[in-house]
Motif scaffolding. Structure first.
Motif, PDB file in Angstrom:
ATOM      1  N   LYS A  25       0.841  -1.200   0.000  1.00 22.04           N
ATOM      2  CA  LYS A  25       0.000   0.000   0.000  1.00 22.04           C
ATOM      3  C   LYS A  25       0.880   1.254   0.000  1.00 22.04           C
ATOM      4  O   LYS A  25       1.960   1.280   0.591  1.00 22.04           O
ATOM      5  N   ASN A  26       0.385   2.308  -0.624  1.00 27.79           N
ATOM      6  CA  ASN A  26       1.097   3.583  -0.635  1.00 27.79           C
ATOM      7  C   ASN A  26       0.895   4.330   0.670  1.00 27.79           C
ATOM      8  O   ASN A  26      -0.124   4.159   1.356  1.00 27.79           O
ATOM      9  N   TYR A  27       1.849   5.156   1.008  1.00 26.13           N
ATOM     10  CA  TYR A  27       1.780   5.976   2.216  1.00 26.13           C
ATOM     11  C   TYR A  27       2.804   7.091   2.092  1.00 26.13           C
ATOM     12  O   TYR A  27       3.650   7.082   1.192  1.00 26.13           O
ATOM     13  N   THR A  28       2.727   8.044   2.978  1.00 28.25           N
ATOM     14  CA  THR A  28       3.701   9.142   2.992  1.00 28.25           C
ATOM     15  C   THR A  28       4.822   8.788   3.948  1.00 28.25           C
ATOM     16  O   THR A  28       4.593   8.620   5.150  1.00 28.25           O
ATOM     17  N   GLY A 560       0.051  -5.993  14.059  1.00 27.82           N
ATOM     18  CA  GLY A 560      -1.256  -5.353  14.101  1.00 27.82           C
ATOM     19  C   GLY A 560      -1.242  -3.950  14.666  1.00 27.82           C
ATOM     20  O   GLY A 560      -2.189  -3.533  15.336  1.00 27.82           O
ATOM     21  N   VAL A 561      -0.168  -3.200  14.363  1.00 29.27           N
ATOM     22  CA  VAL A 561      -0.032  -1.847  14.894  1.00 29.27           C
ATOM     23  C   VAL A 561      -0.251  -0.844  13.769  1.00 29.27           C
ATOM     24  O   VAL A 561       0.371  -0.952  12.708  1.00 29.27           O
ATOM     25  N   PRO A 562      -1.132   0.146  13.933  1.00 28.26           N
ATOM     26  CA  PRO A 562      -1.333   1.164  12.896  1.00 28.26           C
ATOM     27  C   PRO A 562      -0.027   1.915  12.615  1.00 28.26           C
ATOM     28  O   PRO A 562       0.755   2.180  13.534  1.00 28.26           O
ATOM     29  N   TRP A 563       0.192   2.272  11.357  1.00 27.02           N
ATOM     30  CA  TRP A 563       1.447   2.920  10.990  1.00 27.02           C
ATOM     31  C   TRP A 563       1.632   4.259  11.690  1.00 27.02           C
ATOM     32  O   TRP A 563       2.769   4.655  11.975  1.00 27.02           O
ATOM     33  N   GLU A 564       0.542   4.932  12.005  1.00 31.28           N
ATOM     34  CA  GLU A 564       0.679   6.227  12.672  1.00 31.28           C
ATOM     35  C   GLU A 564       1.190   6.098  14.103  1.00 31.28           C
ATOM     36  O   GLU A 564       1.561   7.093  14.726  1.00 31.28           O
ATOM     37  N   LYS A 565       1.254   4.887  14.613  1.00 30.19           N
ATOM     38  CA  LYS A 565       1.818   4.658  15.954  1.00 30.19           C
ATOM     39  C   LYS A 565       3.216   4.052  15.885  1.00 30.19           C
ATOM     40  O   LYS A 565       3.700   3.507  16.868  1.00 30.19           O
ATOM     41  N   VAL A 726       4.934  -6.803  -4.087  1.00 32.62           N
ATOM     42  CA  VAL A 726       5.156  -5.351  -4.068  1.00 32.62           C
ATOM     43  C   VAL A 726       5.035  -4.860  -2.630  1.00 32.62           C
ATOM     44  O   VAL A 726       4.050  -5.127  -1.942  1.00 32.62           O
ATOM     45  N   LEU A 727       6.053  -4.126  -2.183  1.00 32.17           N
ATOM     46  CA  LEU A 727       6.090  -3.636  -0.807  1.00 32.17           C
ATOM     47  C   LEU A 727       5.492  -2.237  -0.692  1.00 32.17           C
ATOM     48  O   LEU A 727       4.671  -1.959   0.172  1.00 32.17           O
ATOM     49  N   HIS A 728       5.932  -1.319  -1.548  1.00 32.06           N
ATOM     50  CA  HIS A 728       5.492   0.077  -1.537  1.00 32.06           C
ATOM     51  C   HIS A 728       5.399   0.535  -2.990  1.00 32.06           C
ATOM     52  O   HIS A 728       6.420   0.843  -3.619  1.00 32.06           O
ATOM     53  N   PRO A 729       4.202   0.562  -3.564  1.00 35.98           N
ATOM     54  CA  PRO A 729       4.074   0.787  -5.011  1.00 35.98           C
ATOM     55  C   PRO A 729       4.756   2.051  -5.520  1.00 35.98           C
ATOM     56  O   PRO A 729       5.447   2.012  -6.545  1.00 35.98           O
ATOM     57  N   ARG A 730       4.575   3.182  -4.858  1.00 32.90           N
ATOM     58  CA  ARG A 730       5.167   4.418  -5.379  1.00 32.90           C
ATOM     59  C   ARG A 730       6.691   4.363  -5.354  1.00 32.90           C
ATOM     60  O   ARG A 730       7.344   4.829  -6.292  1.00 32.90           O
ATOM     61  N   ALA A 731       7.252   3.807  -4.285  1.00 38.38           N
ATOM     62  CA  ALA A 731       8.704   3.678  -4.221  1.00 38.38           C
ATOM     63  C   ALA A 731       9.190   2.698  -5.283  1.00 38.38           C
ATOM     64  O   ALA A 731      10.220   2.929  -5.935  1.00 38.38           O
ATOM     65  N   LEU A 732       8.457   1.612  -5.480  1.00 39.48           N
ATOM     66  CA  LEU A 732       8.810   0.658  -6.521  1.00 39.48           C
ATOM     67  C   LEU A 732       8.754   1.318  -7.890  1.00 39.48           C
ATOM     68  O   LEU A 732       9.672   1.175  -8.705  1.00 39.48           O
ATOM     69  N   GLY A 733       7.677   2.059  -8.161  1.00 31.04           N
ATOM     70  CA  GLY A 733       7.568   2.745  -9.442  1.00 31.04           C
ATOM     71  C   GLY A 733       8.684   3.741  -9.653  1.00 31.04           C
ATOM     72  O   GLY A 733       9.213   3.871 -10.769  1.00 31.04           O
ATOM     73  N   GLY A 734       9.059   4.449  -8.593  1.00 29.22           N
ATOM     74  CA  GLY A 734      10.169   5.388  -8.706  1.00 29.22           C
ATOM     75  C   GLY A 734      11.464   4.697  -9.073  1.00 29.22           C
ATOM     76  O   GLY A 734      12.248   5.206  -9.891  1.00 29.22           O
ATOM     77  N   GLN A 735      11.699   3.514  -8.480  1.00 28.71           N
ATOM     78  CA  GLN A 735      12.912   2.765  -8.800  1.00 28.71           C
ATOM     79  C   GLN A 735      12.863   2.208 -10.217  1.00 28.71           C
ATOM     80  O   GLN A 735      13.838   2.283 -10.969  1.00 28.71           O
TER      81      GLN A 735
END
Length: 853
Positions: A25-28, A560-565, A726-735
């Motif tokens: 999934k994408n994220y900032t 099971g921990v939200p990324w914002e934490k 795929v781990l992080h689509p935007r980072a993968l696409g950038g590479q």
């Protein structure tokens, strides 16, 4: 110009990750805002009280010795605080592996400064002063005389009888065999590397007059010569045999951030601020270069402005400000100019190669005879020559193959790994031959690649002493070819009629590409705090790929921990980080998702034990999810925050006072430094892996050539990747896109140009070997990925940094050949004058064997 412009209003972003919440999934990323707002600090941004600046005096000769050096006038200048020469450097130090094996220092290797320069632009000395202007003026006052020595800038010239050698002792490296291991003892340390001379005969060079690469004697060692299968029988049974010579360019890495470094000493420790691809792995490198204990090295490298292989563990030049700081008793900043970066910043070595390939009438490769000659520069040997052979054997699966290769020393700036080292060159040699064979045999370009493409646990390279060949963990590039061809509408493009309108002609190209996709055996380190937040202690370098952060989402998902934490701690060995892989060779995603998975499993086990100790029952009665550890089927439980508080009470293995015995000593020290702050969990990747990990890309391109001027445009490009999950689509696409563009640069313009008379580099500015800009790249570029998990790694992900490069270069070259014909160029890059002159002459017109023109 092509008129097709991508529609920015439509989202073409692929969807990956299935039912995962974080993986795919994408994220900032947490470093993004700092980068786009300018708050990220690179080496040049750091300052310290009383900081001095240093400048380098570079060699004006390609090979020589310092005969006379007078520093008096420079040292007498107001504001000059010190001068560093080779005499101030520590002796090269041996290194010790984790299993206790001593690696002998190469006393002939690069040291940072020298009194015997081996290339024009090599640093001779450094001046520290209150500002850069004073340091530069001081260098002008230094009186220095050189004894000029013979030099060689072309690997074939140094192989000729009587040709000059790049070093006094010879023109190639030789490693003597290690002594036999004695029963009950550790393997003996390999002997120090030596310089030896290799020369060919005039008879060997006879074919050079016809534009074919000569093929003389090769030292008898496994890296230089190997074979499998019956090569001669393959050629005898072939319906088509092609024998081609091709030349690839020397290309600088062109990182936007040069290898600037600031350093100072405090309480016996050296503090180094620099850019590096591999944060924690750079610490022992610095210690080895400075001949000191790694515990006395403090490294700060939060952001690095690109590496592409040139900053795997930073650069030995960083010892210059470190030693000047010690000598002057003040912090020292060394800012590297673009011209200096072209000299000391490393480059991909050119490869002059000859490929004889035999095909069946169906297009199957029956035999390959491959010979590669690498222009190494004067220092440590690069592995591009042997790697080029292994990649060809994997990607094209020839039934029989013979490989020979030489890595020749020259008096040109040092080479180093650049994205897909050896792989890019090997693919660039092979792909035009494959495309030409398809045209001669009347075969479809996809079909000839499918019949030769690797599949499953595909073998590669020579057999070992037990008669077994290495093999890949998996390969799904046939699916990438099929799905890529459909997405690219390739059949429609190929069937377009007419192909030429006026002076404009279109060409369509396809290429396969692959490179290593990961390593194994590294550590994860995680801290669950009493407030329930999780901190991932990342020893990975932040070189712009986002893997420093991405890989830790695996642990967060599994717990099971939200990324914002979640927090990621990176950027310095003082932040108590884990022992991580070198961020090179596309290792990181594969290696460190494995480590993240291992530490998640270990964290679950510790949480289950804490719950059982606190709430009763057995650890296996509990499960971990949604920020809790609770009894299976419902019932009592506790939050991760409560478990972390309990870990502090329990102490020992739970709060970091004791550590996992399997992890590296760096991870152990970091875990103990975190002791008492919560649940401290460390783990090492010990998962099995059957095979060697590789990633693959199928690349497609369309070009338009004006045959009246030779000028061409890149119309369209697609890269379809087989990189596991795929781990992080935007980072993968950038590479995928970024590294494809790096490869495209090799096809359309990037190269070194040398003066053969003076041994001087002429392409020493950024614009002389310019990477592609937005005006150069295709009007439309897309990427996609299969998202098929690799079966030999728990998360399923492989690395992607290297694999797109060869495809980016070769898809463009094949499209150009499709447009203008197979007898127009035999080298990369292809410039407009190359096309125009060759079309007029009816054959390739550039020098067939020399790269640096």
């Amino acid at each position: 110009m092509p008129s097709r412009i991508p529609d920015s209003t439509k989202s073409t972003e692929p969807q990956y990750g299935g039912n995962h919440k974080l993986i795919g999934k994408n994220y900032t990323t947490p470093d993004l805002i700092a980068k786009v707002t300018g708050r990220s600090k690179y080496a040049e941004d750091y300052r310290a009280e009383g900081m001095l600046f240093c400048k380098l005096l570079l060699s004006p000769v390609p090979h020589g010795r310092v005969k006379h050096l007078d520093l008096s006038a420079a040292l007498a200048m107001p504001g000059v605080k010190g001068i560093l020469t080779e005499d101030d450097l520590p002796a090269p130090a041996d290194s010790l592996t984790d299993n206790g094996t001593v690696i002998k220092a190469n006393k002939l290797g690069e040291r940072g400064l020298t009194n015997e320069p081996l290339y024009q632009g090599e640093p001779i000395l450094a001046v520290a002063a209150v500002d850069e202007l004073t340091a530069a003026e001081a260098i002008e006052k230094i009186k220095i005389e050189f004894e000029r020595l013979p030099f060689a800038i072309d690997p074939l010239e140094t192989l000729r009888p009587g040709g000059p050698n790049a070093r006094v002792g010879g023109n190639t490296w030789y490693r003597p065999p290690a002594p036999p291991q004695k029963p009950g003892e550790r393997p003996a340390a390999p002997p120090p590397i030596e310089v030896r001379e290799v020369k060919w005969t005039e008879a060997d060079f006879a074919e050079a007059k016809e534009g074919r690469m000569p093929m003389g004697h090769v030292p008898d060692d496994p890296a230089s010569s190997w074979s499998y299968g019956d090569v001669e029988a393959g050629f005898k049974n072939a319906a088509l045999v092609l024998d081609e010579t091709f030349v690839t360019p020397d290309t600088s890495h062109q990182c936007l951030e040069p290898r600037t470094t600031m350093a100072y000493w405090q309480n016996g420790k050296v503090h180094v601020f620099t850019g590096t691809q591999s944060m924690i792995q750079t610490v022992p490198a610095i210690a080895r270069w400075l001949n000191m204990d790694p515990s006395n090295v403090v490294l700060v490298s939060e952001y690095t402005g690109g590496g592409f292989g040139s900053k795997g563990t930073a650069a030995i030049s960083l010892i210059i400000p470190a030693l000047l700081s010690k000598k002057c008793n003040a912090p020292v900043m060394m800012r590297i100019t673009r011209e200096e970066e072209h000299f000391i910043g490393r480059a991909r070595p050119s490869l002059t190669g000859r490929m004889k390939v035999g095909f069946s009438k169906e297009g199957r490769i029956l035999a390959v005879d491959m010979f590669s000659i690498i222009n190494n520069g004067p220092y440590d040997a690069v592995g591009d020559a042997p790697t080029s052979g292994r990649i060809v054997s994997l990607l094209y699966q020839p039934q029989a193959m013979r490989f020979r290769g030489l890595t020749m020393l020259t008096n040109t700036p040092p080479r180093g790994a650049q994205s897909s080292p050896g792989g890019m060159q090997g693919i660039t040699l092979m792909e035009p031959i494959l495309a030409k064979a398809a045209r001669k045999l009347g075969l479809d370009q996809i079909a000839i690649r499918r019949i030769n493409a690797p599949e499953g646990k595909a073998p590669f390279g020579p057999a070992n002493r037990q008669g077994k060949r290495a093999y890949a963990t998996s390969s799904f590039i046939k699916q990438a070819l099929d799905q890529g061809a459909e997405k690219f509408n390739r059949n429609e493009r190929v069937a377009r009629n007419p192909k030429r309108i006026g002076t404009k002609v279109r060409g369509v190209g396809v290429s396969m590409s692959c490179y290593s996709g990961g390593s194994v055996g590294f550590d994860g380190l995680t801290l669950i705090k009493p407030d329930g937040r999780i901190c991932f202690q990342s020893g990975i370098g932040n070189l712009g790929t986002e893997s420093v952060i991405d890989v830790h989402r695996v642990t967060a998902e599994m717990l099971g921990v939200p990324w914002e934490k979640c927090d990621v701690c990176w950027g310095s060995n003082t932040k108590n980080v884990a022992w991580s892989c070198v961020s090179g060779g596309s290792q990181t995603t594969h290696a460190m998702t494995r480590a993240a998975h291992a530490v998640a499993i270990e964290a679950k086990r510790r949480l289950q034990e804490i719950a059982a100790k606190t709430l009763g029952g057995r650890p296996e009665d509990y499960e971990v999810a949604n920020e809790r550890v609770f009894r299976k089927g419902g019932g009592v439980g506790m939050t991760l925050a409560q478990a972390a508080q309990k870990a502090i009470q329990l102490g020992g293995i739970y709060d970091g006072h004791e550590t996992n015995p399997d992890v590296n000593r760096y991870t152990k020290a970091s875990a103990k430094a975190l002791a008492g702050q919560g649940l401290v969990v460390s783990a090492r990747d010990t998962y099995p892996r059957d095979g060697n990990t590789y990633s693959y890309v199928a690349s497609f391109a369309e070009v338009e050539v004006d045959v009246e001027t030779g000028k061409y445009h890149l119309v369209d490009f697609l890269a379809y990747a087989d990189v596991g999950s795929v781990l992080h689509p935007r980072a993968l696409g950038g590479q995928v896109m970024g590294r494809s563009i790096l490869g495209i640069g090799h096809a359309i313009g990037q190269k070194w140009v040398m003066d053969p008379e003076q041994g001087a580099m002429l392409s020493r500015r950024f614009h002389h070997s310019k990477p592609p800009t937005i005006l150069d790249i295709p009007a439309k570029m897309e990427w996609a990925a299969l998202d098929i998990p690799d079966p030999e790694t728990p998360v399923g992900s492989r690395g992607i940094g290297e694999p797109p490069v060869g495809g980016g270069c070769s898809a463009i070259l094949n499209a150009l050949a499709d447009a203008v014909g197979d007898e127009v160029f035999r080298r990369a890059p292809v410039n407009a004058d190359t096309i125009l002159a060759s079309l007029e002459a009816g054959h390739p017109t550039q020098h067939p064997l020399m790269a640096h023109i």
